[in-house]
Design a protein around this motif. Structure first.
Motif, PDB file in Angstrom:
ATOM      1  N   ARG A 192       0.761  -1.303   0.060  1.00 17.25           N
ATOM      2  CA  ARG A 192      -0.030  -0.052   0.029  1.00 17.25           C
ATOM      3  C   ARG A 192       0.762   1.224  -0.023  1.00 17.25           C
ATOM      4  O   ARG A 192       1.813   1.385   0.661  1.00 17.25           O
ATOM      5  CB  ARG A 192      -1.025  -0.028   1.278  1.00 17.25           C
ATOM      6  CG  ARG A 192      -1.892  -0.983   1.182  1.00 17.25           C
ATOM      7  CD  ARG A 192      -2.507  -1.323   2.703  1.00 17.25           C
ATOM      8  NE  ARG A 192      -3.410  -0.105   3.022  1.00 17.25           N
ATOM      9  CZ  ARG A 192      -2.992   0.260   4.208  1.00 17.25           C
ATOM     10  NH1 ARG A 192      -2.071   0.083   4.833  1.00 17.25           N
ATOM     11  NH2 ARG A 192      -3.725   1.435   4.351  1.00 17.25           N
ATOM     12  N   LYS A 193       0.456   2.084  -0.857  1.00 18.05           N
ATOM     13  CA  LYS A 193       1.247   3.636  -0.827  1.00 18.05           C
ATOM     14  C   LYS A 193       0.257   4.614  -1.138  1.00 18.05           C
ATOM     15  O   LYS A 193      -0.751   4.697  -2.202  1.00 18.05           O
ATOM     16  CB  LYS A 193       2.569   3.431  -2.077  1.00 18.05           C
ATOM     17  CG  LYS A 193       2.938   4.903  -2.137  1.00 18.05           C
ATOM     18  CD  LYS A 193       4.165   4.472  -3.531  1.00 18.05           C
ATOM     19  CE  LYS A 193       4.783   5.788  -3.538  1.00 18.05           C
ATOM     20  NZ  LYS A 193       5.874   5.292  -4.622  1.00 18.05           N
ATOM     21  N   LYS A 194       0.604   5.661  -0.607  1.00 19.20           N
ATOM     22  CA  LYS A 194      -0.235   7.023  -0.678  1.00 19.20           C
ATOM     23  C   LYS A 194       0.062   7.596  -1.946  1.00 19.20           C
ATOM     24  O   LYS A 194       1.205   7.973  -1.876  1.00 19.20           O
ATOM     25  CB  LYS A 194      -0.146   7.803   0.491  1.00 19.20           C
ATOM     26  CG  LYS A 194      -1.134   9.052   0.338  1.00 19.20           C
ATOM     27  CD  LYS A 194      -1.117   9.825   1.727  1.00 19.20           C
ATOM     28  CE  LYS A 194      -2.149  11.086   1.548  1.00 19.20           C
ATOM     29  NZ  LYS A 194      -1.764  11.911   2.814  1.00 19.20           N
TER      30      LYS A 194
ATOM     31  N   ASN B  21      -4.490  11.569  -3.062  1.00 16.86           N
ATOM     32  CA  ASN B  21      -5.484  11.219  -1.918  1.00 16.86           C
ATOM     33  C   ASN B  21      -6.138   9.896  -1.937  1.00 16.86           C
ATOM     34  O   ASN B  21      -6.987   9.227  -1.283  1.00 16.86           O
ATOM     35  CB  ASN B  21      -6.715  12.154  -2.167  1.00 16.86           C
ATOM     36  CG  ASN B  21      -6.593  13.648  -1.905  1.00 16.86           C
ATOM     37  OD1 ASN B  21      -5.906  13.916  -1.095  1.00 16.86           O
ATOM     38  ND2 ASN B  21      -7.194  14.578  -2.468  1.00 16.86           N
ATOM     39  N   GLU B  22      -5.372   9.106  -2.932  1.00 13.42           N
ATOM     40  CA  GLU B  22      -5.688   7.615  -3.188  1.00 13.42           C
ATOM     41  C   GLU B  22      -4.484   6.696  -2.148  1.00 13.42           C
ATOM     42  O   GLU B  22      -3.278   6.989  -1.919  1.00 13.42           O
ATOM     43  CB  GLU B  22      -5.891   7.106  -4.414  1.00 13.42           C
ATOM     44  CG  GLU B  22      -7.224   7.785  -4.815  1.00 13.42           C
ATOM     45  CD  GLU B  22      -7.193   7.006  -6.310  1.00 13.42           C
ATOM     46  OE1 GLU B  22      -8.166   6.062  -6.527  1.00 13.42           O
ATOM     47  OE2 GLU B  22      -6.636   7.395  -7.098  1.00 13.42           O
ATOM     48  N   ILE B  23      -5.100   5.406  -1.733  1.00 14.76           N
ATOM     49  CA  ILE B  23      -3.788   4.612  -1.470  1.00 14.76           C
ATOM     50  C   ILE B  23      -4.060   3.191  -2.482  1.00 14.76           C
ATOM     51  O   ILE B  23      -5.084   2.721  -2.425  1.00 14.76           O
ATOM     52  CB  ILE B  23      -4.178   4.140   0.124  1.00 14.76           C
ATOM     53  CG1 ILE B  23      -3.868   5.115   1.101  1.00 14.76           C
ATOM     54  CG2 ILE B  23      -3.396   2.956   0.411  1.00 14.76           C
ATOM     55  CD1 ILE B  23      -4.295   4.839   2.539  1.00 14.76           C
TER      56      ILE B  23
ATOM     57  N   ASP C 241      -8.914   0.937  -1.887  1.00 18.24           N
ATOM     58  CA  ASP C 241      -8.794   1.409  -0.694  1.00 18.24           C
ATOM     59  C   ASP C 241      -9.955   1.833   0.037  1.00 18.24           C
ATOM     60  O   ASP C 241     -10.073   2.267   1.391  1.00 18.24           O
ATOM     61  CB  ASP C 241      -7.973   2.722  -0.680  1.00 18.24           C
ATOM     62  CG  ASP C 241      -8.803   4.044  -1.254  1.00 18.24           C
ATOM     63  OD1 ASP C 241      -9.965   3.909  -1.790  1.00 18.24           O
ATOM     64  OD2 ASP C 241      -8.134   5.096  -1.715  1.00 18.24           O
TER      65      ASP C 241
ATOM     66  N   GLU D 235      -5.929   7.670   6.229  1.00 18.17           N
ATOM     67  CA  GLU D 235      -5.353   8.714   5.330  1.00 18.17           C
ATOM     68  C   GLU D 235      -3.920   8.622   5.302  1.00 18.17           C
ATOM     69  O   GLU D 235      -3.442   9.297   4.332  1.00 18.17           O
ATOM     70  CB  GLU D 235      -5.480  10.012   6.434  1.00 18.17           C
ATOM     71  CG  GLU D 235      -5.446  11.194   5.515  1.00 18.17           C
ATOM     72  CD  GLU D 235      -5.726  12.464   6.408  1.00 18.17           C
ATOM     73  OE1 GLU D 235      -5.569  13.734   6.143  1.00 18.17           O
ATOM     74  OE2 GLU D 235      -6.380  12.534   7.565  1.00 18.17           O
ATOM     75  N   PHE D 236      -3.065   7.890   5.916  1.00 19.80           N
ATOM     76  CA  PHE D 236      -1.684   7.830   5.942  1.00 19.80           C
ATOM     77  C   PHE D 236      -1.314   6.120   5.776  1.00 19.80           C
ATOM     78  O   PHE D 236      -2.117   5.244   6.115  1.00 19.80           O
ATOM     79  CB  PHE D 236      -0.950   8.375   6.872  1.00 19.80           C
ATOM     80  CG  PHE D 236      -1.299   9.709   7.244  1.00 19.80           C
ATOM     81  CD1 PHE D 236      -0.680  10.813   6.286  1.00 19.80           C
ATOM     82  CD2 PHE D 236      -2.108   9.963   8.206  1.00 19.80           C
ATOM     83  CE1 PHE D 236      -1.225  12.137   6.669  1.00 19.80           C
ATOM     84  CE2 PHE D 236      -2.467  11.213   8.525  1.00 19.80           C
ATOM     85  CZ  PHE D 236      -2.046  12.422   7.772  1.00 19.80           C
TER      86      PHE D 236
ATOM     87  N   GLU E 236       4.624  10.310   6.609  1.00 22.45           N
ATOM     88  CA  GLU E 236       3.445  11.237   6.180  1.00 22.45           C
ATOM     89  C   GLU E 236       2.608  11.703   7.157  1.00 22.45           C
ATOM     90  O   GLU E 236       2.077  12.908   6.875  1.00 22.45           O
ATOM     91  CB  GLU E 236       2.397  10.007   5.504  1.00 22.45           C
ATOM     92  CG  GLU E 236       3.267   9.309   3.961  1.00 22.45           C
ATOM     93  CD  GLU E 236       2.405   8.217   3.353  1.00 22.45           C
ATOM     94  OE1 GLU E 236       2.949   7.681   2.288  1.00 22.45           O
ATOM     95  OE2 GLU E 236       1.413   7.947   4.135  1.00 22.45           O
TER      96      GLU E 236
END
Length: 444
Positions: free
Chosen positions: A154-156, A159-161, A222, A284-285, A290
């Motif tokens: 998972r990576k931000k 505004n998406e993951i 996400d 959110e993170f 982050e």
């Protein structure tokens, strides 16, 4: 929960995003442990004896978040943002969840998991809850390895993951929506003296999914939350640390039996007039840095980067005695970067919920986050025989030492109720220590 309370539920809980602010009331917060864990990581285990409402809890989360419209009107007894997948004892590879291509039929055999993940990707502003029921009836690592690995990618991005592919589009390159079938009657296609007709391989909905997968493959949306229910008895399999490390674990061992007959219990599986938004659950993170780089949390950088490592202790075997890793130094249960990362993410939600207090006022929140991580991430790792868990040359053990550590660092100034997180941790440590007196202990 009466009608007024039902509508007011979550009214005072504030979530701030880049675009909007959402208010959610937590005064009546039996769901807070689940929400906070899922907001930290979208994979949760619900453990406990049979019949305590573990799978129903997942349904409740779906009911409280399902918006009015198509997802409520799909038919059946559950919301369209809920899916129950019953794990079978004969599951020994990932095809049970991820399907497979059959050269014989020319089809890709889709599963409920794929269909549900696709539906989540098409309704990206709604939380979707997948319940893997009786998850450990089969060896989890054998059918769930791909999910566990992709979860860690998972990576931000904005505004998406995003994640790597769970199923790459190349896997569907040979999938056609139709095939020629030889017929004896007049057919649609004639080649020489043979007659054929075209046969659709999929239903209309499945054809839509296959078309999507051929173009984009499948990642983890996400807004998809996977919750596994776990019963530990002689018919089930133990969890490896690979599984435990990648999940939060919350125990559900029932409560007061009279609660079953309360008016509130009748409303648990009802839709809400004002559904809880995705932002209440969505992370959110993904990484601790982050959080610290975010303008809202920058003022906590020094406190967090000092206190959290001190409480956890270094993971290389050199930790100070007065730390979690210091107590676990001689065991294989030491925690490292993943746990520290998720502790910071968990803490960020508590800070946000407290409306961003001054840095010198977050010590209590740090304690709450550390206790939650200890109960839901660290203790599920701990298991073994008396000799394996001994400390101080056999005079103590890791459970007794952790109990001393918790009392030393997190004992509240005033008495708290029996269900406070502090008392839950102490009870669990005592329970595990009592089991160890009979030679062996574990969390479950």
């Amino acid at each position: 929960m009466d009608k007024n309370n039902k509508k007011a539920f979550f009214d005072n809980f504030t979530f701030t995003t880049n675009k909007e602010t959402f208010r959610v009331n937590v005064d009546d917060g039996p769901y807070l442990p689940f929400i906070t864990a899922l907001r930290t990581k979208p994979f949760l285990l619900l453990a406990g004896i049979s019949g305590t409402g573990k799978s129903q809890k997942v349904q409740e989360l779906a009911f409280m978040t399902c918006p009015n419209g198509e997802l409520r009107n799909e038919g059946g007894t559950t919301p369209g943002n809920y899916c129950l997948v019953e794990v079978k004892p004969n599951w020994h590879d990932s095809t049970e969840l991820l399907g497979y291509y059959s050269a014989l039929s020319g089809k890709y055999e889709l599963t409920d998991f794929i269909r549900f993940a696709y539906k989540a990707s098409q309704n990206k502003y709604v939380p979707f809850f997948l319940c893997l029921d009786e998850m450990n009836l089969a060896p989890v690592e054998q059918y769930f390895a791909e999910f566990l690995s992709v979860l860690e990618t998972r990576k931000k991005v904005g505004n998406e993951i995003l994640t790597q592919y769970l199923l790459s589009k190349d896997r569907f390159s040979n999938c056609e929506l139709q095939k020629k079938v030889l017929v004896k009657e007049d057919g649609d296609i004639i080649e020489g003296d043979k007659q054929y007709k075209m046969e659709f391989l999929y239903s209309e909905k499945d054809a839509e999914i296959i078309t999507y997968l051929k173009e984009k493959g499948l990642t983890l949306p996400d807004n998809l939350f996977v919750i596994g229910t776990v019963n530990m008895d002689d018919t089930t399999h133990q969890f490896s640390r690979k599984v435990i490390d990648r999940a939060f674990t919350i125990e559900m061992n029932g409560g007061k039996m009279s609660e079953m007959f309360s008016p509130e219990s009748k409303m648990l599986l009802e839709y809400r007039e004002e559904p809880i938004p995705l932002e209440a659950f969505k992370a959110e993170f993904v990484r601790a840095y982050e959080v610290l780089d975010d303008a809202r949390f920058a003022k906590y950088r020094d406190v967090i980067s000092t206190r959290i490592p001190a409480l956890l202790g270094d993971s290389d075997g050199t930790a100070e005695a007065d730390s979690i890793n210091g107590i676990l130094n001689e065991t294989p249960f030491r925690v490292s970067y993943r746990v520290q990362n998720e502790l910071v993410l968990y803490l960020s939600t508590l800070i946000e919920r407290a409306n961003f207090p001054e840095p010198d006022q977050i010590e209590k929140l740090i304690g709450e986050a550390t206790l939650a991580i200890l109960l839901e991430k660290v203790l599920p790792r701990v298991q073994g025989e008396q000799k394996q868990l001994e400390t101080q040359n056999g005079k103590s053990n890791v459970l007794k030492d952790l109990k001393t550590f918790v009392k030393s660092h997190f004992k509240p100034e005033e008495d708290t109720d029996a269900n406070s997180l502090y008392n839950q941790v102490l009870r669990k440590l005592k329970e595990m220590d009592d089991k160890l007196a009979n030679y062996y202990t574990n969390f479950f």
